[in-house]
Scaffold this motif. Structure first.
Motif, mmCIF file in Angstrom:
data_model
loop_
_atom_site.group_PDB
_atom_site.id
_atom_site.type_symbol
_atom_site.label_atom_id
_atom_site.label_comp_id
_atom_site.label_asym_id
_atom_site.label_seq_id
_atom_site.Cartn_x
_atom_site.Cartn_y
_atom_site.Cartn_z
ATOM 1 N N SER A 1 9.933 -12.578 -3.295
ATOM 2 C CA SER A 1 10.267 -12.640 -4.717
ATOM 3 C C SER A 1 9.036 -12.290 -5.557
ATOM 4 C CB SER A 1 10.755 -14.038 -5.084
ATOM 5 O OG SER A 1 9.672 -14.955 -5.010
ATOM 6 N N ALA A 2 9.271 -11.886 -6.787
ATOM 7 C CA ALA A 2 8.172 -11.607 -7.707
ATOM 8 C C ALA A 2 7.333 -12.863 -7.918
ATOM 9 C CB ALA A 2 8.711 -11.078 -9.033
ATOM 10 N N ALA A 3 7.983 -14.019 -7.958
ATOM 11 C CA ALA A 3 7.246 -15.285 -8.116
ATOM 12 C C ALA A 3 6.283 -15.497 -6.948
ATOM 13 C CB ALA A 3 8.226 -16.448 -8.230
ATOM 14 N N MET B 1 0.827 -1.194 0.000
ATOM 15 C CA MET B 1 0.000 0.000 0.000
ATOM 16 C C MET B 1 0.868 1.253 0.000
ATOM 17 S SD MET B 1 -2.928 -1.330 -0.326
ATOM 18 C CE MET B 1 -3.992 0.048 -0.227
ATOM 19 N N HIS B 2 2.021 1.144 0.646
ATOM 20 C CA HIS B 2 2.913 2.303 0.683
ATOM 21 C C HIS B 2 3.341 2.707 -0.729
ATOM 22 C CE1 HIS B 2 5.715 5.201 2.241
ATOM 23 N NE2 HIS B 2 6.667 4.661 1.503
ATOM 24 N N LEU B 3 3.638 1.752 -1.564
ATOM 25 C CA LEU B 3 4.032 2.077 -2.939
ATOM 26 C C LEU B 3 2.920 2.817 -3.669
ATOM 27 C CD1 LEU B 3 5.830 -1.196 -4.080
ATOM 28 C CD2 LEU B 3 6.872 1.049 -3.724
ATOM 29 N N TYR B 4 1.711 2.305 -3.566
ATOM 30 C CA TYR B 4 0.580 2.932 -4.250
ATOM 31 C C TYR B 4 0.256 4.300 -3.667
ATOM 32 C CZ TYR B 4 -0.500 -1.118 -7.126
ATOM 33 O OH TYR B 4 -0.442 -2.126 -8.054
ATOM 34 N N ALA B 5 0.539 4.493 -2.407
ATOM 35 C CA ALA B 5 0.269 5.785 -1.770
ATOM 36 C C ALA B 5 1.300 6.839 -2.136
ATOM 37 C CB ALA B 5 0.218 5.625 -0.259
ATOM 38 N N THR B 6 2.505 6.400 -2.528
ATOM 39 C CA THR B 6 3.584 7.363 -2.741
ATOM 40 C C THR B 6 4.068 7.460 -4.181
ATOM 41 O OG1 THR B 6 5.230 5.683 -2.162
ATOM 42 C CG2 THR B 6 4.444 7.128 -0.381
ATOM 43 N N LYS B 7 3.637 6.547 -5.048
ATOM 44 C CA LYS B 7 4.105 6.554 -6.434
ATOM 45 C C LYS B 7 2.942 6.541 -7.406
ATOM 46 C CE LYS B 7 8.525 4.168 -6.077
ATOM 47 N NZ LYS B 7 9.343 3.158 -6.730
ATOM 48 N N ASP B 8 3.245 6.885 -8.630
ATOM 49 C CA ASP B 8 2.271 6.766 -9.711
ATOM 50 C C ASP B 8 1.988 5.279 -9.917
ATOM 51 O OD1 ASP B 8 0.821 6.711 -12.066
ATOM 52 O OD2 ASP B 8 2.410 7.583 -13.302
ATOM 53 N N PRO B 9 0.748 4.850 -9.783
ATOM 54 C CA PRO B 9 0.433 3.422 -9.882
ATOM 55 C C PRO B 9 0.894 2.775 -11.191
ATOM 56 C CG PRO B 9 -1.436 4.598 -8.998
ATOM 57 C CD PRO B 9 -0.432 5.631 -9.427
ATOM 58 N N SER B 10 0.878 3.528 -12.275
ATOM 59 C CA SER B 10 1.303 2.947 -13.550
ATOM 60 C C SER B 10 2.804 2.673 -13.578
ATOM 61 C CB SER B 10 0.901 3.855 -14.716
ATOM 62 O OG SER B 10 1.567 5.098 -14.620
ATOM 63 N N ALA B 11 3.550 3.332 -12.710
ATOM 64 C CA ALA B 11 4.998 3.143 -12.671
ATOM 65 C C ALA B 11 5.420 2.008 -11.740
ATOM 66 C CB ALA B 11 5.677 4.435 -12.245
ATOM 67 N N ILE B 12 4.505 1.496 -10.944
ATOM 68 C CA ILE B 12 4.822 0.437 -9.997
ATOM 69 C C ILE B 12 4.862 -0.901 -10.729
ATOM 70 C CG2 ILE B 12 4.034 -0.792 -7.930
ATOM 71 C CD1 ILE B 12 2.670 1.860 -7.102
ATOM 72 N N THR B 13 5.893 -1.681 -10.433
ATOM 73 C CA THR B 13 6.022 -3.004 -11.037
ATOM 74 C C THR B 13 5.839 -4.078 -9.963
ATOM 75 O OG1 THR B 13 8.397 -3.160 -10.635
ATOM 76 C CG2 THR B 13 7.707 -2.082 -12.701
ATOM 77 N N VAL B 14 5.627 -5.298 -10.412
ATOM 78 C CA VAL B 14 5.537 -6.412 -9.473
ATOM 79 C C VAL B 14 6.867 -6.567 -8.735
ATOM 80 C CG1 VAL B 14 5.207 -8.912 -9.255
ATOM 81 C CG2 VAL B 14 3.685 -7.576 -10.716
ATOM 82 N N ALA B 15 7.961 -6.283 -9.410
ATOM 83 C CA ALA B 15 9.271 -6.334 -8.757
ATOM 84 C C ALA B 15 9.347 -5.320 -7.619
ATOM 85 C CB ALA B 15 10.382 -6.092 -9.769
ATOM 86 N N ASP B 16 8.764 -4.126 -7.816
ATOM 87 C CA ASP B 16 8.722 -3.115 -6.747
ATOM 88 C C ASP B 16 7.916 -3.622 -5.555
ATOM 89 O OD1 ASP B 16 10.124 -1.252 -8.337
ATOM 90 O OD2 ASP B 16 8.261 -0.399 -9.142
ATOM 91 N N ILE B 17 6.771 -4.223 -5.853
ATOM 92 C CA ILE B 17 5.915 -4.759 -4.789
ATOM 93 C C ILE B 17 6.649 -5.864 -4.040
ATOM 94 C CG2 ILE B 17 3.779 -6.047 -4.330
ATOM 95 C CD1 ILE B 17 2.587 -4.499 -6.782
ATOM 96 N N ALA B 18 7.296 -6.745 -4.784
ATOM 97 C CA ALA B 18 8.039 -7.852 -4.163
ATOM 98 C C ALA B 18 9.147 -7.312 -3.263
ATOM 99 C CB ALA B 18 8.605 -8.772 -5.236
ATOM 100 N N ALA B 19 9.884 -6.325 -3.744
ATOM 101 C CA ALA B 19 10.969 -5.752 -2.939
ATOM 102 C C ALA B 19 10.417 -5.110 -1.670
ATOM 103 C CB ALA B 19 11.755 -4.734 -3.770
ATOM 104 N N GLN B 20 9.299 -4.384 -1.791
ATOM 105 C CA GLN B 20 8.691 -3.736 -0.628
ATOM 106 C C GLN B 20 8.229 -4.767 0.403
ATOM 107 O OE1 GLN B 20 8.354 -0.283 -0.315
ATOM 108 N NE2 GLN B 20 7.479 -0.510 1.710
ATOM 109 N N ALA B 21 7.754 -5.905 -0.084
ATOM 110 C CA ALA B 21 7.247 -6.960 0.804
ATOM 111 C C ALA B 21 8.323 -7.961 1.216
ATOM 112 C CB ALA B 21 6.104 -7.696 0.117
ATOM 113 N N ALA B 22 9.546 -7.720 0.772
ATOM 114 C CA ALA B 22 10.675 -8.617 1.069
ATOM 115 C C ALA B 22 10.371 -10.050 0.634
ATOM 116 C CB ALA B 22 11.055 -8.558 2.540
#
Length: 181
Positions: free
Chosen positions: A24-26, A1-22
């Motif tokens: 893997s993308a898989a 949620m932090h990513l979506y709250a602070t970045k343009d949603p179209s610029a967020i990748t699954v890799a970004d979400i995975a990194a934020q959640a510690a």
């Protein structure tokens, strides 16, 4: 949620979400088909928190004044800041499913407010109680947006005064007289 709250949603990748959640993308893909599903899940959780908090406050009855609901919710929003920012300030970036959830939740909250207004003012005809409830809900939405974005001219450095004015406005809406025909 932090990513979506602070970045343009179209610029967020699954890799970004995975990194934020510690993770893997898989692992993200194992639980969610798309990055939008991650956002939707977070908003569904927030919708539950938001509607439950309104219900709990309203059930408290005489313990709290109904005019204090918007101020009480500011504290709740601070506790769920990232999701609340998305919920109250991201109008154009939400998926159809997320927007539908927001609309349904808002309708449920407004229906609860109508009941509370009628309980506090049984003399109000139902149409008037509905308008008062929608007015109170509008105070919640607008004050939440200003509070969460810390709009400098409205809030920054004046949080206590802002909260007082929000409660005062809610009280004026709740006390609005029924028009005489």
């Amino acid at each position: 949620m932090h990513l979506y709250a602070t970045k343009d949603p179209s610029a967020i990748t699954v890799a970004d979400i995975a990194a934020q959640a510690a993770m893997s993308a898989a692992a993200v893909y194992y639980h969610y088909a798309t990055k939008e599903d991650v956002l939707l899940e977070g908003l569904l959780e927030f919708a539950q928190v938001f509607s439950n908090e309104v219900a709990v406050f309203l059930c408290a009855g005489d313990t709290y004044s109904l005019a204090n609901l918007p101020v009480h919710l500011l504290d709740v929003l601070d506790q769920h800041r990232d999701a609340a920012i998305i919920w109250f300030t991201h109008d154009d970036e939400l998926s159809t499913a997320a927007e539908a959830r927001r609309r349904i939740t808002n309708e449920v909250v407004i229906a609860e407010l109508v009941k509370a207004v009628k309980a506090n003012h049984p003399e109000y005809p139902l149409p008037h109680a509905c308008v008062v409830a929608v007015g109170l809900f509008s105070v919640v939405e607008i004050s939440a947006r200003a509070w969460l974005t810390r709009e400098l001219r409205l809030v920054e450095g004046r949080e206590y005064a802002f909260r007082g004015e929000v409660a005062a406005l809610a009280a004026r809406i709740l006390a609005s007289p029924v028009p005489v025909k």
